[in-house]
Design a protein around this motif. Structure first.
Motif, short mmCIF file in Angstrom:
data_model
loop_
_atom_site.label_atom_id
_atom_site.label_comp_id
_atom_site.label_asym_id
_atom_site.label_seq_id
_atom_site.Cartn_x
_atom_site.Cartn_y
_atom_site.Cartn_z
N THR A 56 0.83 -1.21 0.00
CA THR A 56 0.00 0.00 0.00
C THR A 56 0.86 1.25 0.00
O THR A 56 1.95 1.28 0.60
CB THR A 56 -0.94 0.03 1.22
N ARG A 57 0.35 2.29 -0.66
CA ARG A 57 1.04 3.58 -0.62
C ARG A 57 0.65 4.37 0.62
O ARG A 57 1.19 5.44 0.89
CB ARG A 57 0.71 4.38 -1.88
N SER A 58 -0.33 3.86 1.38
CA SER A 58 -0.80 4.56 2.57
C SER A 58 0.11 4.31 3.77
O SER A 58 0.77 3.27 3.86
CB SER A 58 -2.23 4.11 2.92
N ARG A 59 0.10 5.24 4.69
CA ARG A 59 0.84 5.07 5.93
C ARG A 59 0.06 4.16 6.86
O ARG A 59 -1.18 4.15 6.84
CB ARG A 59 1.03 6.45 6.59
N ILE A 60 0.76 3.36 7.67
CA ILE A 60 0.11 2.48 8.63
C ILE A 60 0.61 2.84 10.03
O ILE A 60 1.81 2.84 10.29
CB ILE A 60 0.41 0.99 8.34
N VAL A 61 -0.33 3.14 10.92
CA VAL A 61 -0.01 3.45 12.31
C VAL A 61 -0.51 2.29 13.18
O VAL A 61 -1.70 1.94 13.13
CB VAL A 61 -0.69 4.77 12.76
N TYR A 62 0.38 1.68 13.93
CA TYR A 62 0.00 0.57 14.80
C TYR A 62 -0.18 1.06 16.24
O TYR A 62 0.54 1.96 16.69
CB TYR A 62 1.08 -0.53 14.78
N TYR A 63 -1.13 0.47 16.92
CA TYR A 63 -1.33 0.81 18.33
C TYR A 63 -1.71 -0.46 19.10
O TYR A 63 -2.14 -1.46 18.52
CB TYR A 63 -2.42 1.88 18.49
N ASN A 64 -1.56 -0.41 20.39
CA ASN A 64 -1.91 -1.53 21.26
C ASN A 64 -3.30 -1.30 21.86
O ASN A 64 -3.73 -0.16 22.02
CB ASN A 64 -0.88 -1.71 22.36
N ALA A 65 -3.98 -2.38 22.17
CA ALA A 65 -5.28 -2.30 22.82
C ALA A 65 -5.33 -3.29 23.96
O ALA A 65 -4.60 -4.28 23.98
CB ALA A 65 -6.40 -2.59 21.81
N ILE A 66 -6.18 -3.01 24.93
CA ILE A 66 -6.33 -3.89 26.10
C ILE A 66 -7.40 -4.93 25.80
O ILE A 66 -8.50 -4.60 25.38
CB ILE A 66 -6.72 -3.07 27.33
N HIS A 67 -7.05 -6.19 26.01
CA HIS A 67 -7.99 -7.29 25.83
C HIS A 67 -8.36 -7.87 27.19
O HIS A 67 -7.50 -8.32 27.93
CB HIS A 67 -7.39 -8.39 24.95
N VAL A 68 -9.62 -7.83 27.52
CA VAL A 68 -10.12 -8.48 28.73
C VAL A 68 -10.67 -9.83 28.29
O VAL A 68 -11.55 -9.89 27.42
CB VAL A 68 -11.21 -7.64 29.42
N PRO A 69 -10.17 -10.95 28.83
CA PRO A 69 -10.45 -12.28 28.29
C PRO A 69 -11.92 -12.60 28.01
O PRO A 69 -12.23 -13.20 27.01
CB PRO A 69 -9.88 -13.22 29.36
N VAL A 70 -12.85 -12.20 28.88
CA VAL A 70 -14.25 -12.59 28.67
C VAL A 70 -15.04 -11.55 27.90
O VAL A 70 -16.22 -11.77 27.60
CB VAL A 70 -14.95 -12.87 30.02
N LEU A 71 -14.43 -10.41 27.58
CA LEU A 71 -15.19 -9.34 26.94
C LEU A 71 -15.14 -9.44 25.42
O LEU A 71 -14.13 -9.81 24.83
CB LEU A 71 -14.66 -7.97 27.36
N VAL A 72 -16.25 -9.08 24.77
CA VAL A 72 -16.29 -8.91 23.33
C VAL A 72 -15.65 -7.56 23.01
O VAL A 72 -15.95 -6.56 23.64
CB VAL A 72 -17.74 -8.94 22.81
#
Length: 381
Positions: A56-72
């Motif tokens: 892709t010619r687009s820029r990609i910004v990565y970030y982290n997210a919090i995952h709670v095991p039982v949550l959707v």
């Protein structure tokens, strides 16, 4: 030129159908400047960061997210996520694939406060999640409160894009009054006339999907293959795909039926095109889909299709000559439909004329030329 920030539904390195679609869209749209915002998920991915960036010619910004095991869903409350959201001030449009309620709420609030156009893209098979928890006794008790809050948040979203007709009814049921853009996904394939062929030597069935058990129904695929091969040893299955908990199952299946089942792994575009050209039928055993992109791409090469009846497959298989929709999880009917197509092929009723008719139908509806002008207009207006 409008600047558009797109939040992907999955880690972009997973390179599933939605991520592949978004990357192709970014390369084709000429009047918008796209930046991708992708959360980082654990585990292995089909592509590395460098490999994705080359596509892709687009820029990609990565970030982290919090995952709670039982949550959707996931919570974008890490420093990298908050910095990513803070940077959205320089964009004109925020387009969000992620169905997570917390992500929607945070992006919606930012867009409202900074007067940005916000669009929720309903590309996920279950974009309006029905429960905040997974597999716990609290599920039923929590669902009522969660759904009430979810409906309030969704009704606040000013713009929604749907890729199948079923979602319009879902939005209507919760009282949504905002702008609805009904724009399908598009196919990236563009076969020439010589790419539409009838393989008269072998009846080959192609399955091209991520090898997920729950989503793509790899467990169902294995049962279908076994039932077909118990009745007819002249059907050949080629399984293209990688990533997911279904990999050991298809490997075991190929070891049990080495003559009839070949696992190809992840294929590059050029390699997959060769498979489509040489195949006689495409199948999808997905339990749920938002849009049957893998079916549509295969059908652009004229392949009839057999799929379980879900909203994504219905969005593609609109006419009887395109294929057959099988009622939910009916393995015997699915296997029978494959054998029916084998008999049609064997008696030369899968003709070049039929394959061209299927190809023309799908390309006319879902080619980039047919779909992307509406996407670009959505971003620009």
């Amino acid at each position: 030129m409008k600047k558009v920030a797109i939040f992907t539904g999955l880690d972009i390195r997973s390179f599933g159908g939605g991520e592949k679609y978004a990357i192709e869209m970014s390369n084709r749209l000429k009047k918008v400047d796209i930046t991708f915002f992708s959360y980082r998920s654990g585990g292995e991915h089909r592509l590395s960061e460098a490999e994705v960036q080359k596509l892709t010619r687009s820029r990609i910004v990565y970030y982290n997210a919090i995952h709670v095991p039982v949550l959707v869903g996931r919570l974008p409350l890490t420093i990298s996520a908050l910095l990513a959201i803070h940077s959205l001030g320089e964009y004109d449009v925020i387009y969000n694939y992620d169905p997570s309620l917390s992500t929607n709420l945070m992006l919606l609030s930012f867009a409202w406060f900074h007067h940005k156009k916000y669009i929720f893209g309903m590309h996920d098979p279950d974009p309006l999640k029905e429960s905040p928890v997974i597999g716990t006794p609290l599920r039923s008790a929590a669902s009522g409160v969660y759904n009430l809050f979810r409906n309030i948040v969704v009704r606040m979203i000013p713009n929604v894009r749907i890729v199948n007709d079923t979602e319009r009814a879902s939005l209507s049921r919760i009282g949504y009054k905002g702008r609805v853009y009904s724009i399908s996904d598009f196919i990236n394939t563009s076969p020439s006339a010589r790419d539409i062929k009838v393989n008269s030597k072998k009846f080959i069935v192609i399955f091209a999907n991520r090898l997920s058990v729950l989503h793509k129904g790899v467990d169902l695929l294995c049962r279908v293959v076994e039932e077909v091969l118990e009745k007819n040893g002249n059907v050949y299955f080629r399984i293209a795909g990688a990533g997911g908990d279904g990999e050991p199952r298809v490997k075991a299946l190929s070891e049990k039926y080495p003559r009839n089942v070949q696992v190809l792994g992840f294929l590059k575009e050029r390699e997959l095109v060769k498979e489509y050209i040489n195949s006689s039928l495409v199948i999808s055993t997905s339990r749920f889909e938002s849009f049957g992109l893998s079916i549509a791409e295969a059908q652009s090469f004229g392949l009839p299709a057999v799929s379980f009846d879900n909203k994504g497959s219905r969005a593609v298989l609109k006419k009887a000559f395109q294929g057959k929709l099988i009622k939910e999880l009916d393995i015997t009917e699915f296997a029978g439909a494959i054998l029916d197509y084998y008999n049609a092929w064997h008696s030369r009723r899968i003709t070049l004329g039929l394959k061209r008719k299927i190809s023309n139908e799908v390309i006319g509806r879902y080619s980039a030329e047919a779909v992307l002008p509406a996407v670009e207009k959505m971003f620009l207006e």
